[in-house]
Motif scaffolding. Sequence first.
Motif, PDB file in Angstrom:
ATOM      1  N   CYS A  16      34.465  42.154  63.404  1.00  0.00           N
ATOM      2  CA  CYS A  16      33.039  41.881  63.178  1.00  0.00           C
ATOM      3  C   CYS A  16      32.697  40.407  63.025  1.00  0.00           C
ATOM      4  CB  CYS A  16      32.562  42.640  61.944  1.00  0.00           C
ATOM      5  SG  CYS A  16      33.395  42.181  60.413  1.00  0.00           S
ATOM      6  N   VAL A  27      26.579  39.011  61.851  1.00  0.00           N
ATOM      7  CA  VAL A  27      25.978  40.331  61.616  1.00  0.00           C
ATOM      8  C   VAL A  27      24.748  40.575  62.498  1.00  0.00           C
ATOM      9  CG1 VAL A  27      24.843  41.796  59.885  1.00  0.00           C
ATOM     10  CG2 VAL A  27      26.982  40.607  59.327  1.00  0.00           C
ATOM     11  N   LEU A  49      28.095  43.542  56.983  1.00  0.00           N
ATOM     12  CA  LEU A  49      27.815  44.506  58.046  1.00  0.00           C
ATOM     13  C   LEU A  49      27.794  45.935  57.506  1.00  0.00           C
ATOM     14  CD1 LEU A  49      27.244  45.057  61.024  1.00  0.00           C
ATOM     15  CD2 LEU A  49      29.717  45.069  61.426  1.00  0.00           C
TER      16      LEU A  49
END
Length: 306
Positions: free
Chosen positions: A35, A41, A77
């Motif tokens: 991620c 994000v 996230l």
Amino acid sequence: MTTHDIHTIDTGFVRPCFDAAYLVVEHGRGAFIDCGTNHSVPRMLGALEHAGLTSADVDWLILTHVHLDHAGGAGELIAQLPNARLLVHPRGARHMIDPSALWAGASAVYGEAVMEREYGRLRPIPAERVVEARDGHEVDLAGRILRLLDTPGHARHHNAVHDTRANVCFTGDVFGLSYRDFDTTNGPFILPTTSPVQFDPEALHASIERLLALRPQAMHLTHYGRVDAVDRLAADLHVQIDAMVALARAAHGRPDRHVVLKDSLTDLYAARAEAHGWQQGRDALRQLLGMDIELNAQGLEVWLDR
């Protein structure tokens, strides 16, 4: 880029096409693999919109390992994904639940100001949303099996992910670095990546062979993107791991070991890039690989001192 409903997401870390995360979609359900940082994000959520999903459609955030270019944004996230759980190697789980030690260790190297700027403050993840993925752990994503494989060598807390439907592997850092800047008519260029504290050359050789035994169609690297020609790239990695170990041993005991090792690694990669047909020269290579050369030198030195 989308193949088999696999979406490559540029996390925006460092420079374009440097750091990738992935979104796997199956029958309206999603799983993120890695991620990036807190700053990534919005890009992760944008990928959902592009794929026609909402944040409620994500079942999993799967981390290959907890180094911050892969996992720094996990807490932020997960907070945006109401139905998702985090899947992580057992050795990494505690650092996601309480990231204070992870933050302290990285801050000791880079400094608080750099950490805040590059990664953002790490957000803890509630323990009940964290699942430990031991070797062979399987996720059923709407009938699509994602299998986690314990693959040390770069880090002891590293999993690769085998997507059994697409027959591809998401390799984190265990299958090296392959930046698109170095692509030529001979295909992608690749080099191994050590880590400053847990590089293990024998384990890395074995992990590469374990992935190769699956006969995957392609590898999806964090740095960066999908690469084919898997057999050739694996052979290149094996040769370079041995060459890097030899260079480290040759520099061992010298008072200027770090400088010598960085120079010899640069020479190694420059010679291989030129043989691969990359014509931009040693200075351009150093510009693109400077951070990676520094980290590889550090990783080799820690391994030597162990």
